[in-house]
Design an enzyme around this catalytic site. Structure first.
Site, PDB file in Angstrom:
ATOM      1  N   HIS A  15     -17.713  45.543 -67.719  1.00  0.00           N
ATOM      2  CA  HIS A  15     -18.366  44.312 -67.270  1.00  0.00           C
ATOM      3  C   HIS A  15     -19.883  44.500 -67.389  1.00  0.00           C
ATOM      4  CE1 HIS A  15     -19.385  45.767 -63.053  1.00  0.00           C
ATOM      5  NE2 HIS A  15     -18.744  46.766 -63.610  1.00  0.00           N
ATOM      6  N   ALA A  16     -20.645  43.520 -66.897  1.00  0.00           N
ATOM      7  CA  ALA A  16     -22.083  43.501 -67.178  1.00  0.00           C
ATOM      8  C   ALA A  16     -22.818  44.741 -66.654  1.00  0.00           C
ATOM      9  CB  ALA A  16     -22.702  42.237 -66.595  1.00  0.00           C
TER      10      ALA A  16
END
Lengths: 91, 170
Positions: A15-16
Site C-alpha cells: 500500500h502507499a
C-alpha cells in the site's frame, strides 16, 4: 545482477506507506532496482510504479538489482519486505 | 470475471472539486473532508473527524506520489470506500518524493475492515496518472462535472487495457 524472491507478509500488502518506505530504501543505493509481481516489472525508486502493481499480502515478488552496490541494495529491500515494512505490530 | 474496474464502480458516488484554491495542505484537507462528508451526510463521522484522520495519516509521511499527484487517505469505520477528486488552480508543496509541487489529489476514505480493494484503486489511479497525456487532460478540466466525466472515460480505458494484457479473452 542480483535477484531474490520474496512473499509480502504485511497484511496491507504494498500500500502507499509501504511503497514509500521501499522508495526510501531504494534511493539509498546507486543500483537500478526493480520489483516484479505477476507480469509487471517496475522501478523501485518510483512510488507510482510500485502502487501500480496493486500487490496484496501473500504476493510472490521478485527483486532485482544491478549496479555497483547491488548486493547491499538487494539485502536492504529483502530485509524491509521480511520485516513486513515495519508494520506487523500495528496492523 | 468481466467486471467494471474498482475505480469505475466508485465514480458514480465520487465527488469532485475542480480548480479549487488552497495555499496549504491544511486547507486542501479541510476541503476534502467537507466534500466527502457532504456526499455522505449520513456517515457517523463529521467533516472535522475526517480532517483529523487525514492529517494524522499525512503526519506518518506525505501521501504525495510523483508528477504532482497525491493520494490523501485514511481508514475509518464506514460502510464503503469514498472518493473525492480535487484539482488545484495552483500547485502546492506536498513534500513529494520527486520534489514536484502537487495539484491533483485523490482523497480516499476506506473502511477499517477493507484489505485489498484500496490496493486495486491505488493501482488504477497510478496507472492513469503515470501517463503524462492523462495528467494534462486532468489539469485541463474546468468544472467538477468535466473531471468526473474524464475519469469515467479513463477508468473504462484502463479496464480495457488490463483485459488486453491477458486477464481474460472476451
Amino acid at each position: 545482477m542480483r535477484e531474490a524472491n520474496r512473499t509480502l507478509i504485511n497484511p496491507l500488502g504494498l500500500h502507499a506507506r509501504a511503497a514509500a518506505k521501499l522508495v526510501d530504501v531504494a534511493n539509498k543505493f546507486a543500483s537500478q532496482q526493480t520489483l516484479t509481481f505477476k507480469t509487471k516489472t517496475v522501478d523501485c525508486k518510483s512510488i507510482m510504479s510500485l502502487l501500480l502493481l496493486g500487490a496484496p499480502v501473500g504476493s510472490d515478488v521478485t527483486i532485482k538489482a544491478e549496479g555497483e552496490d547491488e548486493i547491499a541494495a538487494i539485502a536492504a529491500i529483502v530485509e524491509l519486505i521480511d520485516l513486513g515494512f515495519h508494520e506487523l505490530e500495528d496492523s | 470475471m468481466s467486471q467494471p474496474s474498482a475505480l469505475a464502480e466508485l465514480l458514480p458516488y465520487a465527488v469532485a472539486d475542480c480548480l479549487f484554491t488552497a495555499h496549504s495542505r491544511k486547507r486542501l484537507l479541510q476541503r476534502a473532508a467537507e466534500i466527502v462528508d457532504g456526499a455522505a451526510p449520513a456517515s457517523a463521522l463529521s467533516a472535522d473527524d475526517l480532517f483529523d484522520h487525514l492529517m494524522e495519516r499525512e503526519r506518518l509521511g506525505s501521501t504525495a506520489l510523483e508528477h504532482g499527484v497525491a493520494i490523501p487517505h485514511c481508514r475509518v469505520s464506514c460502510d464503503q470506500v469514498k472518493l473525492a477528486i480535487i484539482t488545484l488552480r495552483e500547485a502546492i508543496d506536498y513534500e513529494s518524493l520527486d520534489g514536484a509541487k502537487t495539484d491533483i489529489f485523490f482523497v480516499l476514505v476506506v473502511p477499517e475492515t477493507e484489505k485489498t480493494r484500496h490496493l486495486t484503486l491505488l493501482a488504477e489511479i497510478s496507472a492513469i496518472c503515470s501517463d503524462q497525456a492523462n495528467r494534462i487532460m486532468i489539469r485541463n478540466c474546468q468544472t467538477d462535472a468535466d473531471l468526473l466525466r474524464l475519469f469515467e472515460q479513463l477508468s473504462a480505458a484502463d479496464a480495457d487495457d488490463s483485459k488486453q494484457a491477458g486477464s481474460r479473452s472476451v
